[in-house]
Design an enzyme around this catalytic site. Sequence first.
Site, mmCIF file in Angstrom:
data_model
loop_
_atom_site.group_PDB
_atom_site.id
_atom_site.type_symbol
_atom_site.label_atom_id
_atom_site.label_comp_id
_atom_site.label_asym_id
_atom_site.label_seq_id
_atom_site.Cartn_x
_atom_site.Cartn_y
_atom_site.Cartn_z
ATOM 1 N N THR A 1 69.152 40.380 32.667
ATOM 2 C CA THR A 1 69.395 38.885 31.774
ATOM 3 C C THR A 1 68.311 39.025 30.736
ATOM 4 O OG1 THR A 1 69.127 38.722 34.276
ATOM 5 C CG2 THR A 1 69.034 36.392 32.723
ATOM 6 N N GLY B 1 63.459 37.666 33.302
ATOM 7 C CA GLY B 1 64.157 37.996 34.494
ATOM 8 C C GLY B 1 63.515 38.176 35.866
ATOM 9 N N GLU C 1 55.066 43.390 32.120
ATOM 10 C CA GLU C 1 55.602 42.254 32.560
ATOM 11 C C GLU C 1 54.402 41.325 32.544
ATOM 12 O OE1 GLU C 1 60.193 43.460 33.187
ATOM 13 O OE2 GLU C 1 59.139 43.190 35.016
HETATM 14 C C1 5RP Z 1 61.977 44.896 34.596
HETATM 15 C C2 5RP Z 1 62.228 42.859 35.694
HETATM 16 C C3 5RP Z 1 63.555 42.802 35.518
HETATM 17 O O1 5RP Z 1 63.102 40.914 35.510
HETATM 18 C C4 5RP Z 1 64.010 42.578 36.323
HETATM 19 O O2 5RP Z 1 63.796 43.850 36.989
HETATM 20 C C5 5RP Z 1 65.409 42.078 37.034
HETATM 21 O O3 5RP Z 1 66.599 42.169 36.014
HETATM 22 P P1 5RP Z 1 68.094 41.681 35.740
HETATM 23 O O4 5RP Z 1 67.599 40.807 34.455
HETATM 24 O O5 5RP Z 1 68.505 43.151 35.363
HETATM 25 O O6 5RP Z 1 68.401 41.656 37.063
HETATM 26 O O7 5RP Z 1 60.905 42.924 36.621
HETATM 27 O O8 5RP Z 1 61.047 45.413 35.444
#
Ligand code: 5RP
Length: 217
Positions: free
Chosen positions: A31, A82, A103
């Site tokens: 995302t 995301g 993050e």
């Molecule tokens: C990475 C994350 C991502 O935000 C989470 O895994 C969502 O990923 P995606 O947008 O591919 O579903 O926390 O560490």
Amino acid sequence: MSQDTQKQAVADAAIEYVQVGDVIGVGTGSTADCFIRSLARIKGKLDGAVASSEATASQLRQLGIPVLDLNQVGSLPLYVDGADEATRNRHLIKGGGGALTREKIVAQASEKFICIADQSKLVDRLGPFPLPIEVISMARSMVAREMVRHGGQPELRDGFTTDNGHLILDIRGLDILNPVELERQINQIPGVVTVGLFALRPANLLLIGTDSGVETI
Ligand code: 5RP
């Protein structure tokens, strides 16, 4: 609307929050990748970005967006990322992509954290998605035993090392009734680098892609 279309719709909606001259935080995952693609269209507005992973840093550089060290920029007006799960309280599980530590640092350093997600990520209670915990290698078994005491079933993420050189335990089977308290408790376990619960510092805004458009929470 397909999941991919929903992801692109929320990414485009988040672009509206970027101001001229901003240095923003940019997250990791599919995302966040949609958001990076949308950023390409307005990259002239940005003075730079702080990346939550090496993968994101390299994508931003390919677009010609300056990637800055958080230590040099201080606080950020905006962070967009995301999530693996989100509730209407804006509590999140993150770290499916293994970037949870950076993050959480970028989220903490940001005035506004906008979480973008397709509707499959919206849940009533956190927990169906295995909770990632980044751990220092020598503590992995001890942290795993502690998580069994919390009612979880830990599993070492096979063959995975984080950008920080640590391991990930994925904890299945948790029914997370009080995300704030559980985040506090897991933070206290020696050897835990970061738990993928984002409740003490939740998202400020959730943009959820639905069949009928983008819902703002
Ligand atoms: C990475 C994350 C991502 O935000 C989470 O895994 C969502 O990923 P995606 O947008 O591919 O579903 O926390 O560490």
